[in-house]
Design a protein around this motif. Structure first.
Motif, PDB file in Angstrom:
ATOM      1  N   MET A  26      23.999  45.746  38.222  1.00 19.60           N
ATOM      2  CA  MET A  26      24.761  45.513  37.592  1.00 19.60           C
ATOM      3  C   MET A  26      25.871  44.822  37.767  1.00 19.60           C
ATOM      4  SD  MET A  26      26.049  49.823  37.571  1.00 19.60           S
ATOM      5  CE  MET A  26      25.880  49.763  39.162  1.00 19.60           C
ATOM      6  N   SER A  27      25.998  44.383  36.406  1.00 14.46           N
ATOM      7  CA  SER A  27      27.259  42.932  36.589  1.00 14.46           C
ATOM      8  C   SER A  27      28.948  43.752  37.272  1.00 14.46           C
ATOM      9  CB  SER A  27      26.961  43.126  35.051  1.00 14.46           C
ATOM     10  OG  SER A  27      28.232  43.487  34.154  1.00 14.46           O
ATOM     11  N   VAL A  28      29.516  42.612  37.032  1.00 19.90           N
ATOM     12  CA  VAL A  28      31.146  42.892  37.939  1.00 19.90           C
ATOM     13  C   VAL A  28      31.842  44.012  36.593  1.00 19.90           C
ATOM     14  CG1 VAL A  28      32.947  42.562  37.864  1.00 19.90           C
ATOM     15  CG2 VAL A  28      30.736  42.026  39.529  1.00 19.90           C
ATOM     16  N   ALA A  29      31.426  43.398  35.277  1.00 18.69           N
ATOM     17  CA  ALA A  29      32.294  44.435  34.496  1.00 18.69           C
ATOM     18  C   ALA A  29      31.706  46.198  34.170  1.00 18.69           C
ATOM     19  CB  ALA A  29      31.677  43.434  32.884  1.00 18.69           C
ATOM     20  N   GLN A  30      30.453  45.822  34.260  1.00 18.01           N
ATOM     21  CA  GLN A  30      29.507  47.355  34.321  1.00 18.01           C
ATOM     22  C   GLN A  30      29.792  48.426  35.326  1.00 18.01           C
ATOM     23  OE1 GLN A  30      26.044  45.874  34.387  1.00 18.01           O
ATOM     24  NE2 GLN A  30      25.358  47.051  32.378  1.00 18.01           N
ATOM     25  N   ARG A  31      30.422  47.587  36.612  1.00 20.94           N
ATOM     26  CA  ARG A  31      30.854  48.667  37.874  1.00 20.94           C
ATOM     27  C   ARG A  31      31.767  48.754  37.903  1.00 20.94           C
ATOM     28  NH1 ARG A  31      30.961  45.948  43.013  1.00 20.94           N
ATOM     29  NH2 ARG A  31      30.608  47.493  44.283  1.00 20.94           N
ATOM     30  N   LEU A  32      32.612  47.615  36.988  1.00 16.85           N
ATOM     31  CA  LEU A  32      34.843  48.273  36.785  1.00 16.85           C
ATOM     32  C   LEU A  32      34.309  48.877  35.963  1.00 16.85           C
ATOM     33  CD1 LEU A  32      36.436  44.440  36.747  1.00 16.85           C
ATOM     34  CD2 LEU A  32      36.188  46.288  38.623  1.00 16.85           C
ATOM     35  N   SER A  33      33.737  48.915  35.047  1.00 14.13           N
ATOM     36  CA  SER A  33      33.850  50.017  34.095  1.00 14.13           C
ATOM     37  C   SER A  33      32.965  51.409  34.255  1.00 14.13           C
ATOM     38  CB  SER A  33      32.390  50.007  32.782  1.00 14.13           C
ATOM     39  OG  SER A  33      32.602  51.017  31.810  1.00 14.13           O
ATOM     40  N   LEU A  34      32.666  51.306  35.485  1.00 17.53           N
ATOM     41  CA  LEU A  34      32.028  52.720  36.127  1.00 17.53           C
ATOM     42  C   LEU A  34      33.243  53.405  37.060  1.00 17.53           C
ATOM     43  CD1 LEU A  34      28.509  52.571  36.428  1.00 17.53           C
ATOM     44  CD2 LEU A  34      30.018  53.982  34.775  1.00 17.53           C
ATOM     45  N   PHE A  35      33.899  52.255  37.822  1.00 19.19           N
ATOM     46  CA  PHE A  35      35.557  52.369  38.768  1.00 19.19           C
ATOM     47  C   PHE A  35      36.085  52.880  37.856  1.00 19.19           C
ATOM     48  CE2 PHE A  35      39.008  50.187  41.543  1.00 19.19           C
ATOM     49  CZ  PHE A  35      38.436  51.149  42.580  1.00 19.19           C
ATOM     50  N   ARG A  36      36.500  52.668  37.393  1.00 20.31           N
ATOM     51  CA  ARG A  36      38.166  53.555  35.914  1.00 20.31           C
ATOM     52  C   ARG A  36      37.530  54.928  36.851  1.00 20.31           C
ATOM     53  NH1 ARG A  36      34.725  52.350  32.126  1.00 20.31           N
ATOM     54  NH2 ARG A  36      34.599  54.255  30.303  1.00 20.31           N
ATOM     55  N   HIS A  37      36.535  55.326  36.673  1.00 17.34           N
ATOM     56  CA  HIS A  37      36.018  57.176  36.955  1.00 17.34           C
ATOM     57  C   HIS A  37      36.738  57.713  38.043  1.00 17.34           C
ATOM     58  CE1 HIS A  37      34.517  56.588  32.894  1.00 17.34           C
ATOM     59  NE2 HIS A  37      33.667  56.794  33.566  1.00 17.34           N
ATOM     60  N   ARG A  58      46.158  48.943  39.046  1.00 17.65           N
ATOM     61  CA  ARG A  58      47.783  49.451  38.890  1.00 17.65           C
ATOM     62  C   ARG A  58      47.096  49.705  37.340  1.00 17.65           C
ATOM     63  NH1 ARG A  58      49.942  44.408  41.503  1.00 17.65           N
ATOM     64  NH2 ARG A  58      50.271  45.769  44.007  1.00 17.65           N
ATOM     65  N   ASP A  59      47.216  49.295  36.600  1.00 23.57           N
ATOM     66  CA  ASP A  59      46.781  49.628  35.314  1.00 23.57           C
ATOM     67  C   ASP A  59      46.461  51.233  35.132  1.00 23.57           C
ATOM     68  OD1 ASP A  59      47.655  47.866  33.980  1.00 23.57           O
ATOM     69  OD2 ASP A  59      45.747  47.156  33.142  1.00 23.57           O
ATOM     70  N   TYR A  60      45.335  52.079  36.197  1.00 25.59           N
ATOM     71  CA  TYR A  60      44.867  52.911  36.160  1.00 25.59           C
ATOM     72  C   TYR A  60      45.558  54.349  36.759  1.00 25.59           C
ATOM     73  CZ  TYR A  60      40.538  51.245  32.608  1.00 25.59           C
ATOM     74  OH  TYR A  60      39.890  51.187  31.741  1.00 25.59           O
ATOM     75  N   ARG A  61      45.892  53.908  38.156  1.00 25.02           N
ATOM     76  CA  ARG A  61      46.580  53.941  39.364  1.00 25.02           C
ATOM     77  C   ARG A  61      48.190  54.200  38.371  1.00 25.02           C
ATOM     78  NH1 ARG A  61      44.204  57.533  41.171  1.00 25.02           N
ATOM     79  NH2 ARG A  61      45.648  57.712  43.074  1.00 25.02           N
ATOM     80  N   SER A  62      48.402  53.908  37.866  1.00 24.02           N
ATOM     81  CA  SER A  62      50.042  54.372  36.910  1.00 24.02           C
ATOM     82  C   SER A  62      50.730  55.672  37.121  1.00 24.02           C
ATOM     83  CB  SER A  62      50.261  53.592  35.687  1.00 24.02           C
ATOM     84  OG  SER A  62      51.137  53.887  35.345  1.00 24.02           O
ATOM     85  N   GLY A  63      51.150  55.835  37.948  1.00 29.45           N
ATOM     86  CA  GLY A  63      52.251  57.294  38.061  1.00 29.45           C
ATOM     87  C   GLY A  63      51.272  58.089  39.710  1.00 29.45           C
ATOM     88  N   LEU A  64      50.394  57.307  39.842  1.00 26.68           N
ATOM     89  CA  LEU A  64      49.481  58.218  40.805  1.00 26.68           C
ATOM     90  C   LEU A  64      49.640  57.807  42.030  1.00 26.68           C
ATOM     91  CD1 LEU A  64      45.952  58.893  38.872  1.00 26.68           C
ATOM     92  CD2 LEU A  64      47.834  60.511  38.933  1.00 26.68           C
ATOM     93  N   PRO A  65      49.667  58.707  43.452  1.00 28.29           N
ATOM     94  CA  PRO A  65      49.946  58.010  44.124  1.00 28.29           C
ATOM     95  C   PRO A  65      48.983  57.094  45.280  1.00 28.29           C
ATOM     96  CG  PRO A  65      49.329  60.373  44.866  1.00 28.29           C
ATOM     97  CD  PRO A  65      49.387  59.845  42.978  1.00 28.29           C
TER      98      PRO A  65
END
Length: 161
Positions: A26-37, A58-65
C-alpha cells in the motif's frame, strides 16, 4: 503504590514504508487512511512516530489521552538491525533460515526492524507507564482494513467499563 487511572494503554508505531513481506504494498497515503481508524479509538495511547507525522496524529487524537514519542525510522533501524543481522547469520550458518526471512531483507528492509521492535517498545511504555495503566496492548497501526471503522469510536475500547 501508583493509583491506576486506565486499565489498558494501546501502544503502536507508524513509519512511512510501503512494502512488507506479505504483499501488502500500500502507498503511505493508503496506510495513513487506515491508521486513522486506529487513532480514533477512545483509549489511552502511546505512539512511536517520525517527526513528520506528529501533526497528523494530533488531529485525530485531539482530546484523547496520547503520548507521542518521536523516534525516527533510522534510529529504530539502528537499534534493531544489528540484532537482526546477527540472528540471520546464525540461522544461515545452522541451515535453519526460512526463505521468506532472507528474501524479506532484500525487498522490504524496513519491515523486520520495525516488527522486532514491538516488544521493546511495549516494555519501554510499561516501564514509563504514562497513563498509569495495568495492561499494555500492541496494536499494529493498520489493523483495520475497512474504509470505515467497524465500531463505535466513542466507546472506551478495549475497556468496556
Amino acid at each position: 503504590m501508583v493509583e491506576l487511572v486506565n486499565h489498558t494503554t494501546v501502544v503502536s508505531a507508524f513509519y512511512p514504508v510501503t512494502r512488507d513481506p506479505f504483499g501488502h504494498n500500500m502507498s503511505v497515503a493508503q496506510r495513513l487512511s487506515l491508521f486513522r481508524h486506529t487513532l480514533t479509538l477512545a483509549v489511552p495511547m502511546v505512539l512511536f512516530l517520525p517527526h513528520s507525522l506528529q501533526d497528523y496524529v494530533r488531529d485525530y487524537r485531539s482530546g484523547l489521552p496520547t503520548l507521542v514519542v518521536v523516534r525516527e525510522l533510522e534510529q529504530l533501524e539502528q537499534e534493531r538491525t544489528t540484532a537482526l543481522e546477527v540472528n540471520l547469520q546464525r540461522e544461515r550458518k545452522e541451515g535453519h533460515i526460512p526463505s521468506y526471512l532472507s528474501d524479506t531483507a532484500l525487498f522490504a528492509p524496513h519491515y523486520y526492524p520495525i516488527t522486532f521492535s514491538k516488544i521493546d517498545l511495549l516494555q519501554e511504555v510499561a516501564q514509563r507507564n504514562p497513563h498509569r495503566s495495568r495492561y499494555f496492548l500492541w496494536l499494529d497501526p493498520v489493523s483495520f482494513f475497512e474504509a470505515r471503522p467497524l465500531w463505535d469510536e466513542k466507546l472506551p475500547w478495549p475497556d468496556p467499563d
